[in-house]
Motif scaffolding. Sequence first.
Motif, short mmCIF file in Angstrom:
data_model
loop_
_atom_site.label_atom_id
_atom_site.label_comp_id
_atom_site.label_asym_id
_atom_site.label_seq_id
_atom_site.Cartn_x
_atom_site.Cartn_y
_atom_site.Cartn_z
N ASN A 29 44.92 38.65 50.17
CA ASN A 29 44.17 37.45 50.09
C ASN A 29 45.27 36.78 50.79
O ASN A 29 46.19 36.31 50.60
CB ASN A 29 43.25 36.31 49.32
CG ASN A 29 44.63 36.45 48.35
OD1 ASN A 29 43.88 35.84 46.74
ND2 ASN A 29 45.61 36.92 47.81
N SER A 31 42.18 34.19 45.47
CA SER A 31 41.47 34.65 44.45
C SER A 31 41.36 33.56 43.40
O SER A 31 40.22 33.32 43.00
CB SER A 31 41.52 35.44 44.44
OG SER A 31 43.14 36.02 43.99
N VAL A 45 37.68 31.97 55.22
CA VAL A 45 37.61 33.56 54.60
C VAL A 45 36.33 33.20 54.50
O VAL A 45 35.41 32.51 54.25
CB VAL A 45 37.96 33.02 52.58
CG1 VAL A 45 37.53 33.76 51.74
CG2 VAL A 45 40.03 32.83 53.25
N THR A 101 49.58 36.12 53.86
CA THR A 101 49.05 36.75 53.27
C THR A 101 49.16 37.52 51.80
O THR A 101 50.80 37.83 52.57
CB THR A 101 48.23 37.85 53.92
OG1 THR A 101 47.36 37.15 55.42
CG2 THR A 101 47.55 39.00 53.51
N GLY A 149 37.31 36.11 48.05
CA GLY A 149 38.23 35.75 49.44
C GLY A 149 39.19 37.07 49.70
O GLY A 149 39.93 37.03 50.42
N LEU A 150 39.12 37.82 48.43
CA LEU A 150 40.11 38.96 48.81
C LEU A 150 40.07 40.06 50.06
O LEU A 150 38.93 39.80 49.53
CB LEU A 150 40.41 39.84 47.25
CG LEU A 150 41.33 38.99 46.90
CD1 LEU A 150 41.24 39.86 44.95
CD2 LEU A 150 42.82 39.48 46.46
N GLU A 151 40.67 40.26 50.93
CA GLU A 151 40.65 41.56 51.54
C GLU A 151 40.52 43.01 51.08
O GLU A 151 41.74 42.97 50.55
CB GLU A 151 40.54 41.52 53.28
CG GLU A 151 40.11 40.09 53.96
CD GLU A 151 40.37 40.29 55.31
OE1 GLU A 151 40.50 39.10 55.93
OE2 GLU A 151 41.56 41.30 55.77
#
Length: 323
Positions: free
Chosen positions: A121, A204, A226, A246, A286-288
């Motif tokens: 994130n 996050s 985000v 990031t 909000g995490l990818e």
Amino acid sequence: MRKAIWAALAVLMTIGGQASAQNYPSRPVTIIVPFSAGGPSDAMARILAERMKTALGETLLVENVTGAGGSVGVGRAVRSPADGYTISFGHLGTHVANGAIYKLGYDLVTDLEPVALLPSNPMIIVSKKDVPATSLKEFVAWLKAQPSPPTAGTAGAGSGSHIAGLYFENIAGVKLQYVPYRGTGPAMNDLVAGQIDLIVDQTSNSLPQVRAGNIRAYAITDSKRVESAPDIPTVDEAGLPGFHMTLWSGLWVPKDTPKDAVAKLNAAAVEALNDPAVRKQLENLGLEMPPKDKLTPEALGAWQKAEIAKWWPMIKAANVKVD
Ligand code: MLT
């Protein structure tokens, strides 16, 4: 006769080894999270541990071992038996930055085996609620106007929030006084209480408090917003172009952990990351998810080495002092 006994013993040990490999895991596995409970590392580890136990058929116990920017917890994992029953949870700070700041007593690359890259994130610039700023430009002006350096919560020297703070100072031309905690969970408690001025935090960790109206958010350290927080501008839009950072996380085990254990842990992590309910929980923070072609242990190893080459020069130039 003696040779025959040794040969028989060697066969028995091989069979025994294969049997234990086939039975792995046969008891709970510990994930060492090097920051305190309630922070972003702890939250991600617990979400993944809950789902990984389905794949492994054994409970994953999260143990918070804190201190020195996460390096104490990583050291505990490094010194654990290489049997697949201890996992080191960490991220850019603990498994890259700390190597440029601390005399660790272990090597972040050669004393650990990579298992799997985890979600990442951007960072988010957040302040206590009563700061009279409604934009990043106003916030930077407020920071510069303070009679003494504003207080920035971190998870200790070398943590992600500390590295992000150094980067923010550098690019915004502000001076901060760092307040170290054992994780950004407790740091967030003090930010909500107005005891510290800001955190450059993992998104996050901050989003729930931003959504609750308990802290102010100014920008995301990325070139794109985000998805689950579309109203928070990027640093490029908010006036600090190029302040991109990031924070990625990952799982490691002590070096010489049997390959079949590493493979089973990797498969369990990948299965958890492909679970729709897990993805929804993490993306809402909000995490990818990591790219599918970056999910092998080798990919994490290569990524960690590339990040060391990228970040160590800046961190060493910052001449971070640790007591
Ligand atoms: C960090 O700042 O390194 C982490 O966000 C700390 C934590 O996960 O508590």
